[in-house]
Design a protein around this motif. Structure first.
Motif, PDB file in Angstrom:
ATOM      1  N   ALA A  20     -40.712  28.692  89.613  1.00  0.00           N
ATOM      2  CA  ALA A  20     -40.378  28.266  90.971  1.00  0.00           C
ATOM      3  C   ALA A  20     -40.631  29.459  91.878  1.00  0.00           C
ATOM      4  CB  ALA A  20     -38.926  27.831  91.055  1.00  0.00           C
ATOM      5  N   ARG A  21     -41.203  29.196  93.029  1.00  0.00           N
ATOM      6  CA  ARG A  21     -41.526  30.286  93.955  1.00  0.00           C
ATOM      7  C   ARG A  21     -40.730  30.108  95.233  1.00  0.00           C
ATOM      8  NH1 ARG A  21     -47.842  31.025  94.176  1.00  0.00           N
ATOM      9  NH2 ARG A  21     -47.254  33.109  94.773  1.00  0.00           N
ATOM     10  N   ASP A  22     -40.270  31.231  95.758  1.00  0.00           N
ATOM     11  CA  ASP A  22     -39.513  31.253  97.004  1.00  0.00           C
ATOM     12  C   ASP A  22     -40.271  32.094  98.019  1.00  0.00           C
ATOM     13  OD1 ASP A  22     -37.343  29.837  95.830  1.00  0.00           O
ATOM     14  OD2 ASP A  22     -36.658  31.721  94.928  1.00  0.00           O
ATOM     15  N   ARG A  23     -39.801  32.046  99.247  1.00  0.00           N
ATOM     16  CA  ARG A  23     -40.368  32.905 100.291  1.00  0.00           C
ATOM     17  C   ARG A  23     -39.270  33.800 100.827  1.00  0.00           C
ATOM     18  NH1 ARG A  23     -45.107  30.462 103.857  1.00  0.00           N
ATOM     19  NH2 ARG A  23     -46.303  29.609 102.147  1.00  0.00           N
ATOM     20  N   ASP A  24     -39.598  35.043 100.942  1.00  0.00           N
ATOM     21  CA  ASP A  24     -38.681  36.030 101.488  1.00  0.00           C
ATOM     22  C   ASP A  24     -39.516  36.956 102.364  1.00  0.00           C
ATOM     23  OD1 ASP A  24     -36.571  37.705 102.029  1.00  0.00           O
ATOM     24  OD2 ASP A  24     -36.670  38.744 100.092  1.00  0.00           O
ATOM     25  N   GLN A  26     -42.506  38.439 103.709  1.00  0.00           N
ATOM     26  CA  GLN A  26     -43.871  38.493 103.177  1.00  0.00           C
ATOM     27  C   GLN A  26     -43.892  38.408 101.649  1.00  0.00           C
ATOM     28  OE1 GLN A  26     -45.716  41.989 104.770  1.00  0.00           O
ATOM     29  NE2 GLN A  26     -45.969  41.096 106.805  1.00  0.00           N
ATOM     30  N   ARG A  27     -42.764  38.528 101.039  1.00  0.00           N
ATOM     31  CA  ARG A  27     -42.689  38.448  99.577  1.00  0.00           C
ATOM     32  C   ARG A  27     -42.585  36.995  99.133  1.00  0.00           C
ATOM     33  NH1 ARG A  27     -37.721  40.817  97.954  1.00  0.00           N
ATOM     34  NH2 ARG A  27     -38.489  40.412  95.864  1.00  0.00           N
ATOM     35  N   ARG A  28     -43.079  36.716  97.953  1.00  0.00           N
ATOM     36  CA  ARG A  28     -42.967  35.391  97.354  1.00  0.00           C
ATOM     37  C   ARG A  28     -42.504  35.552  95.907  1.00  0.00           C
ATOM     38  NH1 ARG A  28     -46.277  35.150 101.252  1.00  0.00           N
ATOM     39  NH2 ARG A  28     -46.588  33.345 102.590  1.00  0.00           N
ATOM     40  N   PRO A  29     -41.207  35.829  95.741  1.00  0.00           N
ATOM     41  CA  PRO A  29     -40.708  36.028  94.376  1.00  0.00           C
ATOM     42  C   PRO A  29     -40.796  34.748  93.554  1.00  0.00           C
ATOM     43  CG  PRO A  29     -38.898  36.019  95.967  1.00  0.00           C
ATOM     44  CD  PRO A  29     -40.173  35.944  96.746  1.00  0.00           C
ATOM     45  N   SER A  30     -41.032  34.923  92.269  1.00  0.00           N
ATOM     46  CA  SER A  30     -41.130  33.794  91.335  1.00  0.00           C
ATOM     47  C   SER A  30     -40.049  33.949  90.284  1.00  0.00           C
ATOM     48  CB  SER A  30     -42.495  33.792  90.642  1.00  0.00           C
ATOM     49  OG  SER A  30     -43.521  33.689  91.595  1.00  0.00           O
ATOM     50  N   ARG A  31     -39.591  32.811  89.764  1.00  0.00           N
ATOM     51  CA  ARG A  31     -38.617  32.838  88.675  1.00  0.00           C
ATOM     52  C   ARG A  31     -38.989  31.768  87.670  1.00  0.00           C
ATOM     53  NH1 ARG A  31     -35.475  28.524  90.161  1.00  0.00           N
ATOM     54  NH2 ARG A  31     -35.372  28.176  92.389  1.00  0.00           N
TER      55      ARG A  31
END
Length: 77
Positions: A20-24, A26-31
């Motif tokens: 699953a990808r989120d937006r923060d 400019q970052r797009r952390p994935s888990r």
């Protein structure tokens, strides 16, 4: 590995429901999403057990054939 290649791989994993990808900003952390991986692992476990049993039977058969071959070669003059 290039950044575009990494992005492509992440998109494939996301479409498969494995991350699953989120937006923060400019970052797009994935888990990781654990449920589909657990389901796949359970499904694969059934086949692992089947193949382990099959290979054990094959090992036994090959051992018997080797023993029989040694007996035949000892009997030859």
């Amino acid at each position: 590995m290039t950044q575009p290649a990494i992005s492509k791989h992440l998109k494939v994993l996301e479409r498969a429901g494995l991350i699953a990808r989120d937006r923060d900003a400019q970052r797009r952390p994935s888990r990781l999403v654990a449920k589909p991986l657990a389901e796949a692992s359970g499904w694969l476990e059934q086949y692992r057990q089947f193949w382990d049993t099959s290979f054990q039977r094959l090992d036994g058969l090959l051992y018997e054939l080797q023993v029989a071959k040694k007996k035949v070669s000892r009997k030859k003059p």
